[in-house]
Design a protein around this motif. Structure first.
Motif, PDB file in Angstrom:
ATOM      1  N   ASP A 181     -53.057  22.300-133.868  1.00 55.90           N
ATOM      2  CA  ASP A 181     -52.436  22.036-135.101  1.00 55.90           C
ATOM      3  C   ASP A 181     -52.490  20.559-135.480  1.00 55.90           C
ATOM      4  N   ASP A 205     -46.442  31.358-136.877  1.00 56.24           N
ATOM      5  CA  ASP A 205     -46.865  30.053-137.491  1.00 56.24           C
ATOM      6  C   ASP A 205     -47.069  29.194-136.329  1.00 56.24           C
ATOM      7  N   SER A 250     -47.969  25.999-135.985  1.00 61.98           N
ATOM      8  CA  SER A 250     -47.102  24.594-135.853  1.00 61.98           C
ATOM      9  C   SER A 250     -45.684  24.761-135.800  1.00 61.98           C
ATOM     10  N   SER A 269     -56.219  28.525-136.364  1.00 56.36           N
ATOM     11  CA  SER A 269     -55.695  27.849-135.345  1.00 56.36           C
ATOM     12  C   SER A 269     -56.242  27.833-133.997  1.00 56.36           C
TER      13      SER A 269
END
Lengths: 784, 185
Positions: free
Chosen positions: A703, A752, A754, A646
């Motif tokens: 994201d 995480d 997002s 990411s």
């Protein structure tokens, strides 16, 4: 192709694609069957009778008069294949193997002279229902659907010998072991059978299948599992004939063995159920059809179909340009006996010179290419749980080793000799770690074999001709990937077979080879695993997808979008251009689920397509799901890991760069792009570290289309870490993806991205965030 | 001491086998003594570095690395709404096996100190008294009266199953609220 054949194919296709609750579909099939019954002109009237009977059963399904609709449908499938065998392949009614449940009365009597000899064997089975029952028709039709599920109460209608599995006196641990082992034999037998498809002469494969059944028979006899041992025995007898080269395992014989394996699996499932739930398992209905088929065949091997060899002589002759399809059709119609070879008829009628037929026959033989048999490796079976534990322990070892090896106190004091030993230890530890990881790898071959099997069944049912080509079967992937990739692959292959490939007629019209191709490849490239599914069908219909998307309001009417964007539309939930939901594809997982599955493996799906030439789905996956590449960052006293996947870039933060929106939301200007900042410390509510290095780095993450900057204290560097689930307690939070064991033995949390972004958006409702959030969600708006 | 024990034996209803009887690991929280069925206990470990998981309820102290497995640690004092206290040398983590919905789950519980393993007889166990509304005693299996002291016997499954369901819901809801608001704007 004559009209009757076309009608039959039509009914066959709709039957496969049928959903039991699809009333219009059922009505269509009913209509089709009645039409067949009207149009059938075979002298014996078998087709007429079979079609009419089938129509009755369809009616029963519509009226909800049968308990197990799926069983009836599969029985109807058998009936249709029987009719097809007669109409298309010119077989005699006795060879067509109509399901006995259908209740045809005089199949055998009207058969050829060959069939007459088995008349006596068959009759009692079919008639038994009438002998013992009042109102035989209803008994038959009501019993029929039960044949595929284990019915515990009703006595078997067709099978004279009772086949109960009763486990009262058996050793359960022995039995469980037997079930596992037998399942494995089934899998191996199936694999070998697939190999035989391309190389029917492969003796080692035949022997392997034979041995499998033989072992099962022996063990089942010992454990007193009568149905299992009877089925294994009959199959073994057939295979023994194959070993003696009396019969060839091709076409219908191969089908029979496939069916035997399937039935064996069902028996094992039933036995397992009986074992765990401590009930009696009645297998009579389950094995009656296959036993009957096997016995009928064994009574008179020559009467049964010798099997459809890879290509039919007629097709080869057409390809050679010697005859035309109508000529073949008329020759088939004029065959004097069903057993007469097409070639003979053609020569007799003077349509083709005998030499051409000989040529065709020769090229038919050449279709069977010699295939080298792969060397068999010695294997040991290990419980997966033990393997996981071993890999876990190795992980611990690596950590413990690094804690010792990098301990400053030790390093300061040791002699050169100890230092050398520590280096040695380090080297061995790393080797063990690599081996541990390698042990989790499995080849994709079994997964591919399942696909091949599915394509084989589809080919039979849909009337399309499909060549299934796989490459890279030996590619090794992480066990979890092999487990998870099966369903998406299956779905895409079915999609290709159902929607992608055209019917043989359409293909010839389009100037293509009548046999459609589906290719599945697995290969490694650049630290990733790729799975490609390619077909040479009609390709994706760009305009129809576009029209559908516009109709659903998914895209702007005037906006021009690229092909790639259009193809990606089919990955949205509820988006299907198929006219009808079908059994082959469309039901079960949709493309959106495929996408979700691939996403969950941190993979990527790309679609490319050329109209008229085919479609290519390419899946890119990481080598292993267990390991994640991450950036270890420090936020105050805590260490967190951001997945490298990411991360776009990282930069150091200078206070001058920051400007605020309404005094709250912070942003920086990154080469003209406004980037909202999320201060991880504040978001997560970490205590300030008194040691006091102020926030000074920004990690730019992505994201989807959205980019934000995470403000952290310090970047500690790239790490490859093993992801550990945090367990159900933390199942509902979205901002931590899992934990990783850091080199000091503590747990580091993997963010995480997002989840963190939406957490931040819900905490700080800054206007800019909301706009961004809305931009990210457009796909879900219409779906909601 | 012996005298009083005898009394309690005489007083209790004898002869009825109680499934709650058996071996218990007892531990201390503030000045109360609790008991855990020994079969539920996997191991007892000393205090180690616990990684706090952000945005989770206060009573979830965080996660630890138990020989390669990541397991959550619940601070029992906070779970029972008791006053928080600095960790001491005696503070321990008891690793227990919880029967969750999806099979058994390992969890750690942080307690002030571990005391001993006691064999509690059926006649020493009484049903928990009712304290009226607002005080849930469902997670107490019973009360063991041993040597003049009272041990609260915990149904640890009940205590910790609640953790998953109620504990995190408040936080899980927030993203959905956000989605809804994003849609209406």
């Amino acid at each position: 192709m004559n009209r009757l054949e076309k009608l039959l194919d039509g009914v066959a296709t709709s039957l496969i694609m049928l959903d039991v609750d699809d009333l219009p579909g059922l009505a269509g099939i009913h209509e089709g069957l009645l039409q067949i019954s009207r149009e059938a002109d075979d002298d014996a009237g078998i087709i007429r009778q079979a079609a009419a009977k089938s129509a009755e059963f369809v009616e029963k399904i519509v009226l909800n008069e049968v308990p197990d609709k799926m069983a009836v449908i599969s029985m109807l499938n058998g009936c249709i294949s029987g009719m097809q065998a007669i109409v298309r392949d010119g077989r005699s009614p006795a060879e067509a193997h109509f399901p006995s449940e259908l209740g045809l009365t005089d199949v055998d009597r009207v058969g050829s002279s060959n069939a007459a000899s088995i008349d006596d064997n068959d009759k009692p089975e079919i008639m038994s229902g009438e002998n013992n029952g009042i109102n035989p028709k209803t008994t038959d039709s009501e019993d029929a659907p039960r044949s595929s599920n284990s019915n515990l109460t009703s006595p078997p209608a067709e099978e004279p010998e009772p086949m109960f599995i009763s486990l009262e006196n058996s050793d359960s641990s022995l039995l469980a072991e037997f079930i596992n082992e037998a399942r494995e034999h089934c899998t191996i037998a199936e694999q070998m059978l697939m190999d035989l498809e391309t190389n029917p002469e492969d003796e080692s494969a035949i022997n392997a299948i034979f041995r499998g059944f033989h072992t099962i028979k022996g063990a089942a006899g010992f454990l007193d599992l009568k149905p299992v041992s009877v089925l294994a025995h009959e199959s073994e007898t057939l295979l023994d004939l194959a070993r003696k080269k009396t019969v060839k395992i091709v076409g219908a014989v191969a089908d029979m063995i496939f069916d035997a394996i399937d039935t064996m699996r069902k028996l094992l499932d039933g036995t397992e159920k009986a074992l765990t739930e401590n009930i009696r398992f009645d297998a009579s209905h389950l094995i009656a059809p296959i036993l009957a088929a096997l016995r009928r065949y064994l009574e008179n091997p020559n009467a049964a179909p010798s099997g459809v060899v890879p290509k039919r002589v007629g097709d080869i002759l057409i390809e050679m340009g010697i005859v035309t399809q109508p000529q073949i059709d008329s020759a088939l119609a004029k065959k004097e006996t069903p057993e007469e070879k097409l070639g003979e008829t053609l020569v007799k009628q003077g349509v083709v010179p005998a030499k051409a037929v000989a040529h065709a026959l020769r090229s038919q033989q050449q279709g069977k290419i010699e295939k080298p048999t792969a060397a068999v490796k010695e294997m040991v079976k290990i419980d997966t749980e033990r393997l996981d534990r071993l890999v876990d322990t190795i992980g611990e070892l690596v950590i413990a080793e690094s804690m010792v090896g990098q301990d400053e106190e030790i390093l300061r004091r040791v002699s050169p000799k100890v230092a050398r030993n520590i280096t040695h230890l380090n080297k061995i530890t790393r080797e063990i770690q690599e081996m541990g990881m390698a042990m989790r790898l499995v080849p994709v071959k079994p997964t591919f074999q399942k696909l091949a099997r599915a394509v084989r069944d589809l080919t039979k049912k849909s009337g399309k001709e499909i060549e299934f080509i796989v490459s890279g079967e030996d590619t090794e992937v992480d066990r979890s990937i092999a487990e998870n990739i099966g369903d998406p692959l299956m779905h895409m292959v079915r999609n290709s077979a159902d929607h992608g490939l055209e019917t043989p007629e359409d293909r010839i019209k389009a100037g293509k080879d009548r046999v459609g191709r589906i290719m599945v490849r697995a290969y490694h490239k650049g630290g990733n695993i790729f799975f490609d599914i390619e077909d040479d069908g009609r390709g994706l219909d760009r305009e129809r997808i576009l029209a559908k998307a516009r109709e659903k309001g998914l895209i702007d009417h005037n906006k021009e979008i690229s092909d790639k964007e259009i193809y990606n539309l089919i990955l949205l939930p509820g988006f299907s251009t198929a006219q009808k939901i079908t059994d082959i594809s469309g039901r079960g997982v949709g493309m959106d689920v495929v996408k979700k599955n691939i996403d969950s493996m941190r993979g990527n799906l790309e679609i490319s397509s050329t109209p008229g030439q085919g479609t290519l789905f390419s899946i890119k996956l990481p080598l292993t799901l267990a390991i994640i590449d991450g950036m270890l960052v420090k936020v105050e006293r805590e260490k967190l890991i951001i997945p490298t996947l990411s991360i776009v870039e990282s930069l150091s933060l200078v206070p001058d760069m920051i400007f605020t929106v309404t005094g709250k939301g912070e942003m920086i200007n990154l080469r003209g792009e406004l980037l909202p900042l999320i201060r991880i410390r504040e978001l997560f509510g970490f205590e300030k570290d008194d040691a006091g290095n102020d926030s000074k780095a920004v990690v730019v993450v992505e994201d989807g289309a959205k980019r934000v900057g995470f403000v952290v204290n310090e970047l500690l560097g790239q790490r490859q870490t093993v992801i550990k689930s945090l367990g159900p307690v933390f199942g509902k939070q979205k901002w931590i993806a899992g934990g990783a064991i850091l080199s000091d033995g503590t747990v580091g949390l993997i963010m995480d991205v997002s989840g963190v972004i939406s957490l931040s958006a819900s905490t700080v409702m800054v206007e800019s965030e909301v706009v961004l959030n809305r931009e990210q969600k457009p796909q879900e708006v219409p779906a909601a | 001491m012996n005298e009083s024990r005898k009394d309690s034996v005489v007083q209790s209803k004898t002869g009825i086998a109680d499934h709650r009887a058996g071996k218990y690991l007892t531990f201390r929280l503030a000045n109360e003594e609790y008991g855990l069925e020994i079969l539920k206990v996997r191991e007892i470990i000393g205090l180690m570095d616990i990684t706090r998981v952000p945005k989770t309820p206060e009573f979830i102290r965080g996660v630890i690395n138990l020989r390669g497995k990541v397991i959550p640690v619940v601070e029992l004092r906070l779970k029972f709404s008791m006053e928080a206290k600095q960790d001491t040398d005696e503070t321990c983590i008891i690793v227990v096996d919880i029967a969750g919905e999806t099979g058994s789950v390992l969890m750690g519980i942080l307690v002030d100190a571990v005391s001993e393993v006691l064999d509690i007889q059926p006649e020493e166990i009484e049903d928990p008294p009712s304290f009226g509304a607002g005080f849930d005693t469902r997670f107490i299996l019973g009360i063991g009266k041993v040597k003049n002291t009272v041990k609260l016997l915990l149904d640890i499954d009940r205590v910790l199953t609640g953790v998953e369901v109620s504990g995190l819901e408040g936080y899980a809801e927030t993203p959905e609220i956000n989605e809804a608001s994003a849609l209406t704007i």
